[in-house]
Design a protein around this motif. Structure first.
Motif, short mmCIF file in Angstrom:
data_model
loop_
_atom_site.label_atom_id
_atom_site.label_comp_id
_atom_site.label_asym_id
_atom_site.label_seq_id
_atom_site.Cartn_x
_atom_site.Cartn_y
_atom_site.Cartn_z
N SER A 1 0.86 -1.18 0.00
CA SER A 1 0.00 0.00 0.00
C SER A 1 0.89 1.22 0.00
CB SER A 1 -0.89 0.02 1.25
OG SER A 1 -1.74 -1.10 1.26
N ALA A 2 0.52 2.24 -0.79
CA ALA A 2 1.35 3.43 -0.90
C ALA A 2 0.50 4.62 -1.32
CB ALA A 2 2.47 3.20 -1.92
N ARG A 3 1.10 5.81 -1.20
CA ARG A 3 0.43 7.04 -1.64
C ARG A 3 1.47 7.98 -2.22
NH1 ARG A 3 -0.19 8.03 4.30
NH2 ARG A 3 -2.30 7.29 4.06
N ASP B 1 9.09 3.95 8.66
CA ASP B 1 7.83 3.22 8.80
C ASP B 1 7.47 3.11 10.28
OD1 ASP B 1 9.40 1.14 9.83
OD2 ASP B 1 9.34 -0.03 7.98
N ASP C 1 6.17 6.00 4.25
CA ASP C 1 5.43 7.25 4.48
C ASP C 1 5.31 7.47 5.98
OD1 ASP C 1 3.94 9.53 4.14
OD2 ASP C 1 2.06 8.45 3.84
N PRO D 1 0.93 11.75 7.36
CA PRO D 1 0.56 10.98 6.18
C PRO D 1 0.61 11.81 4.90
CG PRO D 1 -0.95 10.51 7.96
CD PRO D 1 -0.09 11.68 8.40
N THR E 1 3.06 12.54 0.99
CA THR E 1 4.41 12.85 0.53
C THR E 1 4.40 14.16 -0.25
OG1 THR E 1 4.29 11.78 -1.65
CG2 THR E 1 4.85 10.36 0.24
N GLY F 1 5.15 7.00 -1.12
CA GLY F 1 5.31 6.67 0.29
C GLY F 1 4.62 5.36 0.62
N THR G 1 2.87 2.84 2.83
CA THR G 1 2.08 3.05 4.04
C THR G 1 2.00 1.83 4.95
OG1 THR G 1 0.02 2.55 2.85
CG2 THR G 1 0.68 4.86 2.96
N GLU G 2 2.67 0.76 4.59
CA GLU G 2 2.71 -0.44 5.43
C GLU G 2 3.39 -0.11 6.76
OE1 GLU G 2 1.69 -3.62 4.17
OE2 GLU G 2 1.10 -2.67 2.30
N HIS G 3 2.95 -0.75 7.85
CA HIS G 3 3.60 -0.55 9.15
C HIS G 3 5.08 -0.92 9.09
CE1 HIS G 3 4.27 -0.44 13.47
NE2 HIS G 3 4.83 -1.64 13.36
#
Length: 127
Positions: free
Chosen positions: A23-25, A59, A89, A93, A95, A100, A102-104
């Protein structure tokens, strides 16, 4: 065909050959999300997965990294105010135009790219 893909609408970073999806942004800060297109991945410039990186690139484990990417098309993005890249990221939240994760725990992406031989050229398509 690119080795990796990042689909902005779904927030999915995929690397089929490495068997991974994250997962990313991208955005909304700076000039927003990355422009669509193909980017070269700076495989030889990957930083260590470490706590010694700014909080924005960490992270949920407190570790982070930075992988530079270079547009294969004409743009001013990345030439003013820093480089473009892939990183966890962290912090607030979003970038400033990077991808970025978004995984822990983003270590699986770092492991995949670090274990790719240095002489392998990688590309990522941003859609």
């Amino acid at each position: 065909m690119a080795d990796l893909t990042f689909t902005k609408s779904t927030g999915l970073l995929a690397w089929p050959a490495a068997g991974g999806q994250w997962s990313a942004r991208s955005g909304p800060f700076g000039l927003g999300a990355l422009p669509s297109g193909v980017y070269a991945v700076g495989r030889n410039e990957v930083t260590d997965y470490t706590t010694s990186i700014c909080a924005a690139f960490q992270d949920g484990t407190g570790n982070g990294f930075f992988v530079p990417i270079y547009p294969g098309f004409s743009t001013t993005r990345g030439s003013i105010g820093g480089r473009l890249g892939i990183h966890p990221d962290g912090n607030v939240p979003g970038t400033a135009g990077c991808i970025g994760i978004t995984e822990h725990d983003a270590s699986s992406f770092h492991d995949a790219i670090s274990n790719t031989p240095a002489n392998v050229s990688l590309t990522i398509e941003v859609r």
